[in-house]
Design a protein around this motif. Structure first.
Motif, short mmCIF file in Angstrom:
data_model
loop_
_atom_site.label_atom_id
_atom_site.label_comp_id
_atom_site.label_asym_id
_atom_site.label_seq_id
_atom_site.Cartn_x
_atom_site.Cartn_y
_atom_site.Cartn_z
N PHE A 52 0.83 -1.20 0.00
CA PHE A 52 0.00 0.00 0.00
C PHE A 52 0.87 1.26 0.00
CE2 PHE A 52 -2.20 3.45 2.07
CZ PHE A 52 -3.50 3.37 1.60
N LEU A 53 1.86 1.32 0.90
CA LEU A 53 2.68 2.53 1.03
C LEU A 53 3.60 2.74 -0.16
CD1 LEU A 53 3.55 2.37 4.85
CD2 LEU A 53 1.86 3.81 3.70
N LEU A 54 3.98 1.66 -0.84
CA LEU A 54 4.79 1.80 -2.05
C LEU A 54 3.94 2.35 -3.20
CD1 LEU A 54 6.89 -1.50 -2.00
CD2 LEU A 54 7.76 0.84 -1.71
N LYS A 55 2.67 2.04 -3.19
CA LYS A 55 1.79 2.44 -4.30
C LYS A 55 1.17 3.81 -4.10
CE LYS A 55 -2.13 0.79 -7.05
NZ LYS A 55 -3.11 -0.31 -7.26
N CYS A 112 -7.68 11.33 2.36
CA CYS A 112 -8.81 10.48 1.99
C CYS A 112 -9.27 10.76 0.56
CB CYS A 112 -9.97 10.68 2.96
SG CYS A 112 -9.68 9.98 4.62
N ALA A 113 -9.25 12.04 0.17
CA ALA A 113 -9.64 12.40 -1.19
C ALA A 113 -8.69 11.76 -2.20
CB ALA A 113 -9.65 13.92 -1.35
N PHE A 114 -7.41 11.76 -1.88
CA PHE A 114 -6.43 11.12 -2.75
C PHE A 114 -6.71 9.62 -2.88
CE2 PHE A 114 -2.50 8.58 -2.80
CZ PHE A 114 -2.03 8.91 -4.07
N LEU A 115 -6.97 8.96 -1.75
CA LEU A 115 -7.26 7.53 -1.78
C LEU A 115 -8.56 7.24 -2.52
CD1 LEU A 115 -6.29 6.52 1.88
CD2 LEU A 115 -4.99 6.09 -0.21
N HIS A 116 -9.55 8.13 -2.29
CA HIS A 116 -10.86 7.92 -2.89
C HIS A 116 -10.80 7.99 -4.41
CE1 HIS A 116 -15.27 9.00 -3.53
NE2 HIS A 116 -15.31 7.89 -2.82
N THR A 117 -9.90 8.80 -4.94
CA THR A 117 -9.78 8.94 -6.40
C THR A 117 -8.70 8.04 -6.98
OG1 THR A 117 -8.25 10.82 -6.08
CG2 THR A 117 -10.59 11.32 -6.37
N SER A 118 -8.08 7.22 -6.12
CA SER A 118 -6.99 6.35 -6.58
C SER A 118 -7.41 4.90 -6.72
CB SER A 118 -5.80 6.44 -5.61
OG SER A 118 -5.30 7.76 -5.56
N GLY A 119 -8.69 4.63 -6.52
CA GLY A 119 -9.19 3.29 -6.71
C GLY A 119 -8.99 2.34 -5.56
N VAL A 120 -8.70 2.85 -4.36
CA VAL A 120 -8.48 1.98 -3.22
C VAL A 120 -9.71 1.16 -2.90
CG1 VAL A 120 -8.02 1.92 -0.74
CG2 VAL A 120 -6.71 3.44 -2.21
N GLU A 121 -10.88 1.79 -2.97
CA GLU A 121 -12.11 1.11 -2.58
C GLU A 121 -12.48 -0.03 -3.53
OE1 GLU A 121 -14.59 4.60 -2.26
OE2 GLU A 121 -14.72 4.32 -0.10
N GLN A 176 -18.13 0.45 4.72
CA GLN A 176 -18.94 1.32 3.87
C GLN A 176 -18.13 2.30 3.03
OE1 GLN A 176 -22.20 3.15 5.86
NE2 GLN A 176 -23.31 1.23 6.07
N GLY A 177 -16.85 2.37 3.23
CA GLY A 177 -16.06 3.20 2.34
C GLY A 177 -15.31 4.32 3.02
N ILE A 178 -14.42 4.93 2.24
CA ILE A 178 -13.51 5.94 2.77
C ILE A 178 -14.26 7.18 3.26
CG2 ILE A 178 -11.72 7.59 2.07
CD1 ILE A 178 -10.55 5.38 0.34
N ILE A 179 -15.25 7.65 2.50
CA ILE A 179 -15.95 8.87 2.90
C ILE A 179 -16.72 8.66 4.19
CG2 ILE A 179 -17.63 10.61 2.19
CD1 ILE A 179 -14.98 10.63 0.65
N TYR A 180 -17.37 7.51 4.32
CA TYR A 180 -18.08 7.20 5.57
C TYR A 180 -17.09 7.17 6.74
CZ TYR A 180 -21.39 4.97 8.76
OH TYR A 180 -22.21 4.69 9.82
#
Length: 291
Positions: A52-55, A112-121, A176-180
């Motif tokens: 995760f941290l490498l990506k 969180c915004a970065f993760l949310h737009t990076s396809g983590v979910e 339920q996801g990053i935003i929640y």
């Protein structure tokens, strides 16, 4: 790594299955402080965290300086000298002012915004552990999301009915996801509970002592209302991460304007201005916009 062979004197946190040590990384120009985590079990989680941290690299996600996969799972992080955010909230430390809470929250939201737009979910976030205890702070109070850094049981041992509810609520937030999950974190920053009885009436006086016990900082009511509204939206409806960041920045603007207004009035020698200001406060308006 400068941990003196993982000496107990360098151990800064001893958790259920993990230990954290203060260390140093040597380089051509000297040494850089760092934090070293040793996993005592669950090597699979160690591998997932390293991956995760490498990506995913972002200023509000903790930086990976090195790792080792032999014997024990060892991860070397950037220095986060102020430790976990949860400690300050749990101890009701007055040093973590509303202004700091706002800046920390904005940092968490940007991460969180970065993760949310990076396809983590798309890969699921059940194991990431995005809860208040996974937020670390560097020397300048910048928020650093540290995934896989603890389990829900470490944060809320369910030894009574309240903690059982907390445990399942936080578990649900992971599902339920990053935003929640971000909404849950924001409510923790607000004191752990929503402002049910205040609604959005700007004329209702907010009891800062109830929100933040021990605080002596004047707090903008509009700042708190804006903050809570976006936190609740994270829990109740589909909200874009970028909108969360914008609303939190707006809450910070309200607080900065209020602070600057108080500074000007406090330093002003014109008696008429002071009388007007006191009259406004008596009406329980708390922001420069209200004035």
């Amino acid at each position: 790594m400068g941990t003196q062979n993982f000496s107990d004197r360098n151990c800064i946190e001893d958790r259920r299955y993990q230990k954290f040590y203060a260390g140093q990384v040597a380089h051509a120009y000297g040494f850089t402080p760092c934090v070293v985590k040793v996993n005592n079990r669950m090597f699979f989680e160690h591998e997932k965290e390293v991956e995760f941290l490498l990506k995913y690299k972002h200023e509000n996600i903790i930086a990976l300086l090195g790792y080792c996969n032999e014997d024990q799972g060892i991860i070397v992080y950037e220095n986060v000298s102020k430790g976990r955010l949860s400690k300050y909230l749990m101890d009701m430390d007055p040093s973590i002012t509303w202004m700091k809470r706002l800046k920390i929250s904005i940092g968490v939201a940007k991460g969180c915004a970065f993760l949310h737009t990076s396809g983590v979910e798309m890969h699921g976030i059940e194991d990431i552990g995005l809860v208040i205890n996974s937020i670390l702070l560097d020397g300048d109070w910048n928020a650093k999301i540290c995934p896989y850094s603890q389990s829900l049981l470490d944060e809320h041992p369910y030894d009574d009915a309240y903690n059982k509810l907390e445990y399942f609520r936080l578990y649900l937030s992971k599902r339920q996801g990053i935003i929640y999950s971000l909404g849950v974190i924001l409510l923790k920053m607000l004191g752990g509970r929503p402002r049910h009885r205040w609604d959005s009436d700007p004329n209702v006086n907010i009891d800062n002592k109830m929100l933040f016990p021990g605080t002596k900082e004047p707090i903008s009511q509009q700042s708190v209302i804006t903050f809570e509204n976006i936190a609740m939206r994270c829990l109740q409806e589909a909200t874009e991460a970028s909108e969360v960041v914008r609303q939190l920045e707006k809450a910070l603007e309200f607080q900065v304007s209020f602070h600057n207004f108080l500074q000007k009035v406090t330093n002003h020698q014109d008696l008429n201005v002071i009388i007007i200001f006191r009259g406004v406060l008596n009406k329980k308006y708390h922001t420069i916009t209200d004035c």
